[in-house]
Each structure stands twice: as C-alpha cells, then as structure tokens.
Write a protein that holds these residues in place. Structure first.
Motif, short mmCIF file in Angstrom:
data_model
loop_
_atom_site.label_atom_id
_atom_site.label_comp_id
_atom_site.label_asym_id
_atom_site.label_seq_id
_atom_site.Cartn_x
_atom_site.Cartn_y
_atom_site.Cartn_z
N ALA A 118 38.86 -6.39 -16.33
CA ALA A 118 38.71 -6.40 -14.88
C ALA A 118 37.65 -5.40 -14.43
CB ALA A 118 40.04 -6.09 -14.20
N GLN A 119 36.68 -5.89 -13.64
CA GLN A 119 35.67 -5.03 -13.02
C GLN A 119 36.02 -4.89 -11.54
OE1 GLN A 119 31.59 -6.39 -13.29
NE2 GLN A 119 30.91 -5.07 -11.63
N VAL A 120 36.13 -3.65 -11.08
CA VAL A 120 36.38 -3.36 -9.67
C VAL A 120 35.15 -2.66 -9.11
CG1 VAL A 120 37.85 -2.15 -8.01
CG2 VAL A 120 38.85 -3.09 -10.11
N SER A 121 34.44 -3.31 -8.20
CA SER A 121 33.24 -2.73 -7.60
C SER A 121 33.58 -2.26 -6.19
CB SER A 121 32.11 -3.76 -7.55
OG SER A 121 31.78 -4.20 -8.86
N ILE A 122 33.25 -1.01 -5.91
CA ILE A 122 33.54 -0.41 -4.60
C ILE A 122 32.25 -0.34 -3.81
CG2 ILE A 122 34.41 1.63 -3.41
CD1 ILE A 122 36.20 2.14 -5.84
N LEU A 123 32.15 -1.18 -2.78
CA LEU A 123 30.89 -1.38 -2.06
C LEU A 123 30.89 -0.58 -0.76
CD1 LEU A 123 30.80 -5.25 -2.59
CD2 LEU A 123 30.05 -3.44 -4.15
N ASN A 124 30.96 0.73 -0.89
CA ASN A 124 31.06 1.60 0.28
C ASN A 124 29.67 2.04 0.74
OD1 ASN A 124 32.31 3.17 2.29
ND2 ASN A 124 32.27 4.98 0.98
N GLY A 125 28.92 1.10 1.29
CA GLY A 125 27.56 1.39 1.73
C GLY A 125 26.67 0.18 1.54
N ILE A 126 25.38 0.43 1.36
CA ILE A 126 24.39 -0.64 1.25
C ILE A 126 24.54 -1.37 -0.08
CG2 ILE A 126 21.90 -1.11 1.14
CD1 ILE A 126 21.56 1.52 2.82
N VAL A 127 24.57 -2.69 -0.02
CA VAL A 127 24.59 -3.51 -1.23
C VAL A 127 23.68 -4.70 -0.98
CG1 VAL A 127 26.76 -4.57 -0.46
CG2 VAL A 127 26.00 -4.88 -2.82
N MET A 128 22.53 -4.68 -1.62
CA MET A 128 21.50 -5.69 -1.35
C MET A 128 20.83 -6.15 -2.64
SD MET A 128 19.64 -4.25 2.11
CE MET A 128 20.60 -3.97 3.61
N GLY A 129 20.34 -7.39 -2.62
CA GLY A 129 19.51 -7.90 -3.71
C GLY A 129 20.12 -7.68 -5.08
N GLY A 130 19.40 -6.96 -5.93
CA GLY A 130 19.87 -6.68 -7.28
C GLY A 130 21.19 -5.95 -7.31
N VAL A 175 25.07 -6.86 -9.56
CA VAL A 175 25.94 -6.09 -10.45
C VAL A 175 27.35 -5.93 -9.92
CG1 VAL A 175 24.05 -4.83 -11.55
CG2 VAL A 175 25.12 -3.88 -9.50
N CYS A 176 27.68 -6.63 -8.83
CA CYS A 176 29.06 -6.57 -8.33
C CYS A 176 29.65 -7.95 -8.08
CB CYS A 176 29.15 -5.72 -7.06
SG CYS A 176 28.31 -6.42 -5.62
N VAL A 177 28.83 -8.88 -7.57
CA VAL A 177 29.39 -10.15 -7.08
C VAL A 177 29.97 -11.02 -8.19
CG1 VAL A 177 27.27 -11.54 -7.23
CG2 VAL A 177 28.93 -11.99 -5.39
N HIS A 178 29.53 -10.83 -9.41
CA HIS A 178 30.04 -11.63 -10.52
C HIS A 178 31.32 -11.05 -11.12
CE1 HIS A 178 26.42 -13.99 -10.29
NE2 HIS A 178 25.68 -12.92 -10.46
N GLY A 179 31.69 -9.83 -10.72
CA GLY A 179 32.91 -9.21 -11.22
C GLY A 179 34.14 -9.73 -10.48
N ARG A 180 35.33 -9.43 -11.00
CA ARG A 180 36.56 -10.00 -10.46
C ARG A 180 36.91 -9.45 -9.08
NH1 ARG A 180 41.10 -12.72 -12.43
NH2 ARG A 180 40.26 -12.70 -14.55
N PHE A 181 36.79 -8.13 -8.89
CA PHE A 181 37.22 -7.51 -7.63
C PHE A 181 36.04 -6.83 -6.95
CE2 PHE A 181 41.02 -7.27 -10.44
CZ PHE A 181 41.84 -8.13 -9.72
N ARG A 182 35.87 -7.11 -5.65
CA ARG A 182 34.75 -6.55 -4.88
C ARG A 182 35.30 -5.99 -3.57
NH1 ARG A 182 33.99 -11.45 -6.84
NH2 ARG A 182 34.18 -12.52 -4.83
#
Length: 333
Positions: free
Chosen positions: A105-117, A121-128
């Motif tokens: 399981a990949q948990v990506s914490i998107l607390n701020g800017i998330v753009m392009g590339g 590195v987050c959208v393909h993981g299980r948890f966003r």
C-alpha cells in the motif's frame, strides 16, 4: 538541500512503515533525475522486504511536488541532448507503472501543490490524501506539451468528460474537488496529518490495506466543493468537451486511453514525449511553434503516435516485469 539523491528523498523507517519525503522545497519538490532514480530504487527494494507493510510519500514545505524539472529538460534539448531528457521521462514512466502495480500500500499525502509529474508519483498509488492546502493541476498544455505521466489513463476515467476539461484547460482543483471527482481517495485536515501518520505507523502484523483503509476512514472528512466549482457544472463540461472540435493531441490521447490499460497508455505517451523532446514534428515545447491551433495539422498529430525513428536505435518504452501483482493491478495492465 544537496545534489545527492539521498538528500533529495529523505527516508524515515519504523518497524513496518517507510516514510519518504521529497526534499527540494525551494524548487517545490520538482522531480530531478536523482529523485526518480532513488524513488524507483526504494520502491523496488521495499517490495522485496517482507517487513515493509506501508509506504508513505509526502513533500517538504508547501508542495507535495510541482512536477518534473522542466528547466533542466529544456536545457538538455537546447544543447542537442534530447535523448537524455527522453530517457528521464521514460524512467519516470517506469516508476509510475511500478506504483500502479505495487503489491504494497502506497499512501501519498498531498498537503500542498501537486501538479504534472507530481501527480504521476501519487495518482497511481492506492491511497491519495488531499487537504485544505491541496492545489492540483495538469498544466502541460500551457507549456507546449500534453498531460502525460499516465494522464491518458487516469484523466480518461474521471466522471463524464471532466478529464478532458482538466487536461485541456489546466484547471486547478482544490482538495474537495479532487475528492469529488476521484483523484483523491480521502480528505484529511492538515492539522490531523501528524496524528494520522502516527496511527498508520502502528500497522504491525495487520493486513496493511485493510488497516490503512480503516485508519483513513476514521480521519477523513467529506467537504462539499465550493459553489463556483466546476464539479457542479458537469452537464456544461460534458456538452462542451465531448465534441471533437479541438484538433489537438490531447483529444485523441484521452479518448483512446479510456479503452486501454495503463501500460499501453504509458508506451503511447512515451512515443509522444520523445517526439516532443526531439522536435522532429514541431518545436512547441521550447519555441511555441506552431503558434496557433489551426497550424497543427492532422498528419502532424498522427505522427506523434508513431514510433520515433532514430538512427541510434531509439526503442519504445520497455516496462519492468512485475512478479508481485496484486489483484487490484490486473485491470491497469
């Protein structure tokens, strides 16, 4: 911050969790070659380590990740080293594929800017995990390129024609909008992130996916998109962006992606980005040429989808073999 890969991706270890922090805050954590190499190395190593149950990915400072290192890419192209930039992009696509087919399981914490590339590195993981600070965008069309990093896969699967809208306009979405359209799986207020991480690190011998889901569900909120949000105007968006009047690469790119797996999408995107770097069809990325949409002819668009012909033997993207495929990854192949 240094130039070494180990300083650009910080690693924190607990008994069963690895916390990776993208660490180029002055550059909004834009992905360098070193960072992508290091992330790929770490993800593959953790997959083979039975003690690792969860991988948490986050960013230092006010961004998760603002994208790829565009100035470095442009510099290489202008120096005539387009293949180096194309290889950099191919390496990134391999990382996205590994994340999409990851057995842990990949948990990506998107607390701020998330753009392009950074989206790649987050959208393909299980948890966003989005927060009130999240700012999402795929702004590539404003740079003379196209939404890549698997966008033809994940944008094409958003409700209706919302993906076409996001890809063509580069529209910015906040955390509530990401949750509403499915780009985020959860929404957690930023003040609760420290406690969330601590709880996730207590996974122990529990099934990691079930455990992470339970913890995240306990923390998540369900904010409604703002009154002026595009999420409330899906009928208008569908009416406008379902038409084939925009004779540009992205239109065909996202429509085809609806019927293909992520692997096929990444291979096609890799061909397109190689043509962009090489500049053999147009020089839109570095020179804004052609300058008008009507100057982009159908035969030029068609060429972007064909193999790059190169005397030195340029090859299509070769995705890494995956031997630990979870059931949830099969549909992405």
């Amino acid at each position: 911050m240094g130039s070494e890969p180990h300083s650009q991706v910080l690693v924190e270890e607990t008994s069963s969790v690895r916390i990776l922090t993208l660490n180029r805050p002055k550059h909004l954590n834009a992905l360098s070659f070193n960072m992508i190499t290091r992330l790929l190395q770490l993800f593959l190593a953790y997959e083979e380590d039975p003690s690792v149950k969860l991988v948490i990915l986050k960013g230092q400072g006010r961004a998760f990740c603002a994208g790829g290192d565009v100035p470095a890419i442009v510099r290489d192209i202008r120096l005539g080293k387009w293949r180096r930039s194309a290889d950099f992009m191919s390496l990134g696509y391999n990382l996205h594929y590994v994340m999409a087919t990851y057995c842990k399981a990949q948990v990506s914490i998107l607390n701020g800017i998330v753009m392009g590339g950074g989206v790649g590195v987050c959208v393909h993981g299980r948890f966003r995990i989005a927060t009130e600070n999240t700012v999402f965008a795929m702004p590539e069309t404003s740079l003379g390129i196209f939404p890549d990093v698997g966008a033809s896969y994940f944008l094409s699967r958003l409700p209706g024609f919302f993906g076409e809208y996001v890809g063509l306009t580069g529209a910015r979405l906040d955390g509530a909008e990401m949750l509403a359209c499915g780009l985020a799986t959860h929404f957690v207020p930023s003040t609760r992130l420290t406690a969330l991480e601590a709880d996730l690190c207590r996974v122990g011998s529990s099934d990691p996916v079930t455990y992470a889901s339970t913890i995240l569900d306990a923390y998540t909120q369900h904010p409604h998109p703002k009154q002026k949000s595009a999420c409330h105007r899906l009928d208008v968006i569908d009416k406008c962006f379902s038409r084939r009047t925009v004779e540009e690469i992205i239109s065909a790119l996202i429509r085809e992606g609806r019927l293909q797996g992520l692997g096929q999408c990444l291979i096609r995107e890799n061909r397109m980005v190689a043509h962009m770097m090489k500049g053999d069809i147009s020089k839109d990325f570095v020179e804004w040429d052609p300058r008008r949409l009507e100057d982009m002819k159908d035969n030029m668009v068609d060429k972007y989808f064909k193999r790059v012909e190169e005397e030195e033997g340029w090859e299509d993207l070769k995705l890494p073999p995956r031997k630990h495929l979870p059931a949830s990854a099969i549909a992405k192949l």
